[in-house]
Design a protein around this motif. Structure first.
Motif, PDB file in Angstrom:
ATOM      1  N   HIS A  14       0.836  -1.194   0.000  1.00 57.05           N
ATOM      2  CA  HIS A  14       0.000   0.000   0.000  1.00 57.05           C
ATOM      3  C   HIS A  14       0.867   1.239   0.000  1.00 57.05           C
ATOM      4  CE1 HIS A  14      -3.081  -2.877   1.734  1.00 57.05           C
ATOM      5  NE2 HIS A  14      -3.473  -2.579   0.517  1.00 57.05           N
ATOM      6  N   LEU A  15       0.305   2.326  -0.523  1.00 55.87           N
ATOM      7  CA  LEU A  15       1.031   3.581  -0.669  1.00 55.87           C
ATOM      8  C   LEU A  15       0.572   4.609   0.347  1.00 55.87           C
ATOM      9  CD1 LEU A  15       0.804   3.828  -4.542  1.00 55.87           C
ATOM     10  CD2 LEU A  15       2.725   3.011  -3.193  1.00 55.87           C
ATOM     11  N   HIS A  16       1.403   5.618   0.544  1.00 59.19           N
ATOM     12  CA  HIS A  16       1.052   6.784   1.356  1.00 59.19           C
ATOM     13  C   HIS A  16       1.053   7.991   0.435  1.00 59.19           C
ATOM     14  CE1 HIS A  16       0.952   9.648   4.686  1.00 59.19           C
ATOM     15  NE2 HIS A  16       1.856  10.337   3.995  1.00 59.19           N
ATOM     16  N   VAL A  17      -0.051   8.737   0.423  1.00 55.71           N
ATOM     17  CA  VAL A  17      -0.168   9.945  -0.381  1.00 55.71           C
ATOM     18  C   VAL A  17      -0.654  11.053   0.545  1.00 55.71           C
ATOM     19  CG1 VAL A  17      -1.334  11.043  -2.330  1.00 55.71           C
ATOM     20  CG2 VAL A  17      -0.749   8.614  -2.442  1.00 55.71           C
ATOM     21  N   ALA A  18       0.033  12.191   0.521  1.00 56.11           N
ATOM     22  CA  ALA A  18      -0.367  13.341   1.334  1.00 56.11           C
ATOM     23  C   ALA A  18      -0.781  14.486   0.417  1.00 56.11           C
ATOM     24  CB  ALA A  18       0.774  13.779   2.234  1.00 56.11           C
ATOM     25  N   PHE A  19      -1.970  15.018   0.660  1.00 55.19           N
ATOM     26  CA  PHE A  19      -2.491  16.156  -0.094  1.00 55.19           C
ATOM     27  C   PHE A  19      -2.414  17.400   0.782  1.00 55.19           C
ATOM     28  CE2 PHE A  19      -4.528  12.521  -2.087  1.00 55.19           C
ATOM     29  CZ  PHE A  19      -4.361  12.807  -3.436  1.00 55.19           C
ATOM     30  N   ALA A  20      -2.001  18.515   0.188  1.00 57.08           N
ATOM     31  CA  ALA A  20      -1.914  19.779   0.913  1.00 57.08           C
ATOM     32  C   ALA A  20      -3.313  20.345   1.144  1.00 57.08           C
ATOM     33  CB  ALA A  20      -1.073  20.775   0.124  1.00 57.08           C
ATOM     34  N   ALA A  21      -3.541  20.824   2.348  1.00 58.97           N
ATOM     35  CA  ALA A  21      -4.794  21.482   2.701  1.00 58.97           C
ATOM     36  C   ALA A  21      -4.504  22.949   2.999  1.00 58.97           C
ATOM     37  CB  ALA A  21      -5.421  20.810   3.921  1.00 58.97           C
ATOM     38  N   SER A  22      -5.426  23.823   2.645  1.00 55.71           N
ATOM     39  CA  SER A  22      -5.229  25.257   2.843  1.00 55.71           C
ATOM     40  C   SER A  22      -5.457  25.704   4.278  1.00 55.71           C
ATOM     41  CB  SER A  22      -6.145  26.045   1.906  1.00 55.71           C
ATOM     42  OG  SER A  22      -7.502  25.733   2.193  1.00 55.71           O
ATOM     43  N   SER A  23      -6.110  24.853   5.069  1.00 57.16           N
ATOM     44  CA  SER A  23      -6.410  25.221   6.457  1.00 57.16           C
ATOM     45  C   SER A  23      -6.624  23.963   7.294  1.00 57.16           C
ATOM     46  CB  SER A  23      -7.679  26.082   6.511  1.00 57.16           C
ATOM     47  OG  SER A  23      -8.809  25.302   6.134  1.00 57.16           O
ATOM     48  N   ARG A  24      -6.618  24.155   8.586  1.00 59.17           N
ATOM     49  CA  ARG A  24      -6.930  23.038   9.480  1.00 59.17           C
ATOM     50  C   ARG A  24      -8.378  22.610   9.317  1.00 59.17           C
ATOM     51  NH1 ARG A  24      -3.503  24.441  15.005  1.00 59.17           N
ATOM     52  NH2 ARG A  24      -1.479  24.527  13.950  1.00 59.17           N
ATOM     53  N   ASP A  36      -7.941   4.370   2.406  1.00 57.44           N
ATOM     54  CA  ASP A  36      -8.968   4.348   1.365  1.00 57.44           C
ATOM     55  C   ASP A  36      -9.523   2.927   1.213  1.00 57.44           C
ATOM     56  OD1 ASP A  36      -7.351   2.840  -0.411  1.00 57.44           O
ATOM     57  OD2 ASP A  36      -7.050   4.476  -1.821  1.00 57.44           O
ATOM     58  N   PRO A  37     -10.538   2.724   0.375  1.00 61.23           N
ATOM     59  CA  PRO A  37     -11.127   1.386   0.241  1.00 61.23           C
ATOM     60  C   PRO A  37     -10.151   0.286  -0.181  1.00 61.23           C
ATOM     61  CG  PRO A  37     -12.652   3.006  -0.600  1.00 61.23           C
ATOM     62  CD  PRO A  37     -11.359   3.732  -0.313  1.00 61.23           C
ATOM     63  N   ASP A  38      -9.031   0.636  -0.807  1.00 61.10           N
ATOM     64  CA  ASP A  38      -8.017  -0.359  -1.169  1.00 61.10           C
ATOM     65  C   ASP A  38      -6.912  -0.464  -0.131  1.00 61.10           C
ATOM     66  OD1 ASP A  38      -9.283  -1.167  -3.472  1.00 61.10           O
ATOM     67  OD2 ASP A  38      -7.790  -0.357  -4.858  1.00 61.10           O
ATOM     68  N   GLY A  39      -6.987   0.310   0.940  1.00 54.35           N
ATOM     69  CA  GLY A  39      -6.005   0.221   2.020  1.00 54.35           C
ATOM     70  C   GLY A  39      -4.847   1.197   1.947  1.00 54.35           C
ATOM     71  N   HIS A  40      -4.878   2.140   0.990  1.00 57.40           N
ATOM     72  CA  HIS A  40      -3.802   3.131   0.897  1.00 57.40           C
ATOM     73  C   HIS A  40      -3.960   4.175   2.001  1.00 57.40           C
ATOM     74  CE1 HIS A  40      -2.482   1.430  -2.835  1.00 57.40           C
ATOM     75  NE2 HIS A  40      -3.693   1.561  -3.347  1.00 57.40           N
ATOM     76  N   ASN A  41      -2.843   4.611   2.566  1.00 60.41           N
ATOM     77  CA  ASN A  41      -2.826   5.618   3.623  1.00 60.41           C
ATOM     78  C   ASN A  41      -2.877   7.000   2.974  1.00 60.41           C
ATOM     79  OD1 ASN A  41      -2.543   6.804   6.156  1.00 60.41           O
ATOM     80  ND2 ASN A  41      -0.316   6.694   6.096  1.00 60.41           N
ATOM     81  N   ILE A  42      -4.023   7.656   3.075  1.00 60.82           N
ATOM     82  CA  ILE A  42      -4.238   8.949   2.445  1.00 60.82           C
ATOM     83  C   ILE A  42      -4.280  10.011   3.541  1.00 60.82           C
ATOM     84  CG2 ILE A  42      -5.709  10.270   0.882  1.00 60.82           C
ATOM     85  CD1 ILE A  42      -4.486   7.670  -0.342  1.00 60.82           C
ATOM     86  N   GLU A  43      -3.531  11.081   3.328  1.00 59.90           N
ATOM     87  CA  GLU A  43      -3.372  12.137   4.333  1.00 59.90           C
ATOM     88  C   GLU A  43      -3.753  13.484   3.743  1.00 59.90           C
ATOM     89  OE1 GLU A  43       0.378  14.309   6.661  1.00 59.90           O
ATOM     90  OE2 GLU A  43       0.729  12.541   5.442  1.00 59.90           O
ATOM     91  N   ALA A  44      -4.267  14.340   4.587  1.00 58.53           N
ATOM     92  CA  ALA A  44      -4.394  15.760   4.276  1.00 58.53           C
ATOM     93  C   ALA A  44      -3.592  16.482   5.356  1.00 58.53           C
ATOM     94  CB  ALA A  44      -5.835  16.218   4.278  1.00 58.53           C
ATOM     95  N   CYS A  45      -2.783  17.462   4.947  1.00 57.89           N
ATOM     96  CA  CYS A  45      -1.959  18.172   5.934  1.00 57.89           C
ATOM     97  C   CYS A  45      -1.934  19.667   5.655  1.00 57.89           C
ATOM     98  CB  CYS A  45      -0.541  17.612   5.956  1.00 57.89           C
ATOM     99  SG  CYS A  45       0.359  17.765   4.407  1.00 57.89           S
ATOM    100  N   CYS A  46      -1.809  20.412   6.726  1.00 59.75           N
ATOM    101  CA  CYS A  46      -1.716  21.870   6.668  1.00 59.75           C
ATOM    102  C   CYS A  46      -0.502  22.267   7.501  1.00 59.75           C
ATOM    103  CB  CYS A  46      -2.993  22.502   7.241  1.00 59.75           C
ATOM    104  SG  CYS A  46      -2.940  24.301   7.292  1.00 59.75           S
ATOM    105  N   HIS A  47       0.343  23.125   6.949  1.00 56.67           N
ATOM    106  CA  HIS A  47       1.563  23.555   7.627  1.00 56.67           C
ATOM    107  C   HIS A  47       1.416  24.916   8.291  1.00 56.67           C
ATOM    108  CE1 HIS A  47       4.062  20.322   5.874  1.00 56.67           C
ATOM    109  NE2 HIS A  47       3.241  20.428   4.851  1.00 56.67           N
ATOM    110  N   ARG A  48       0.254  25.516   8.190  1.00 55.98           N
ATOM    111  CA  ARG A  48       0.027  26.861   8.716  1.00 55.98           C
ATOM    112  C   ARG A  48      -0.343  26.831  10.185  1.00 55.98           C
ATOM    113  NH1 ARG A  48      -4.485  29.258   5.124  1.00 55.98           N
ATOM    114  NH2 ARG A  48      -4.405  30.680   6.868  1.00 55.98           N
ATOM    115  N   ALA A  49       0.095  27.843  10.906  1.00 63.10           N
ATOM    116  CA  ALA A  49      -0.347  28.033  12.289  1.00 63.10           C
ATOM    117  C   ALA A  49      -1.719  28.683  12.236  1.00 63.10           C
ATOM    118  CB  ALA A  49       0.632  28.912  13.032  1.00 63.10           C
ATOM    119  N   GLU A  50      -2.665  28.154  12.976  1.00 63.45           N
ATOM    120  CA  GLU A  50      -4.023  28.739  12.989  1.00 63.45           C
ATOM    121  C   GLU A  50      -4.493  28.887  14.397  1.00 63.45           C
ATOM    122  OE1 GLU A  50      -6.929  27.309  10.167  1.00 63.45           O
ATOM    123  OE2 GLU A  50      -5.341  26.440   8.990  1.00 63.45           O
TER     124      GLU A  50
END
Length: 129
Positions: free
Chosen positions: A67-77, A115-129
């Protein structure tokens, strides 16, 4: 631009099933299905992205292993929180609820799902809020 990733993707077990997962989940991050390629073209899959450019692809062919790990950037928490809630509602398994991951840096706010196939999917935000 040299040194950047233009696009990436992986095989999935069932394109319609994974589309039903990824479309509402990625929408929380401003990412939409940009194009779908029918099986008749020899490649059954779909590309997702922002601003009309597909940079994340899924295609029929079976589960990718390992399984894979994919991280998507998020604009906010709040977007990370919405991503996690939408993923759970779409059938994902929780793999780390929204929160600070200080071991990366003090403002690293992320959530993880499988996800339904077992991949580790992430959303992350680097901003201080």
């Amino acid at each position: 631009m040299a040194g950047t990733i233009d696009h990436f993707g992986f095989q999935v077990s069932d394109v319609p099933k994974l589309l039903a997962f990824y479309e509402p989940v990625l929408a929380t991050l401003g990412i939409a299905k940009v194009m779908e390629i029918p099986e008749e073209a020899g490649f059954k899959g779909a590309g997702f992205g922002a601003n009309g450019k597909p940079d994340f692809w899924i295609w029929e062919g079976g589960k990718t292993a390992p399984h894979l790990h994919v991280a998507f950037a998020a604009s906010s928490r709040a977007a990370v929180d919405a991503f996690h809630a939408a993923a759970i509602a779409a059938g994902a398994s929780d793999n780390g609820p929204p929160g600070i991951r200080a071991h990366y840096h003090p403002n690293y706010y992320a959530a993880f799902v499988l996800d339904p196939d077992g991949h580790n999917i992430e959303a992350c935000c680097h901003r201080a809020e």
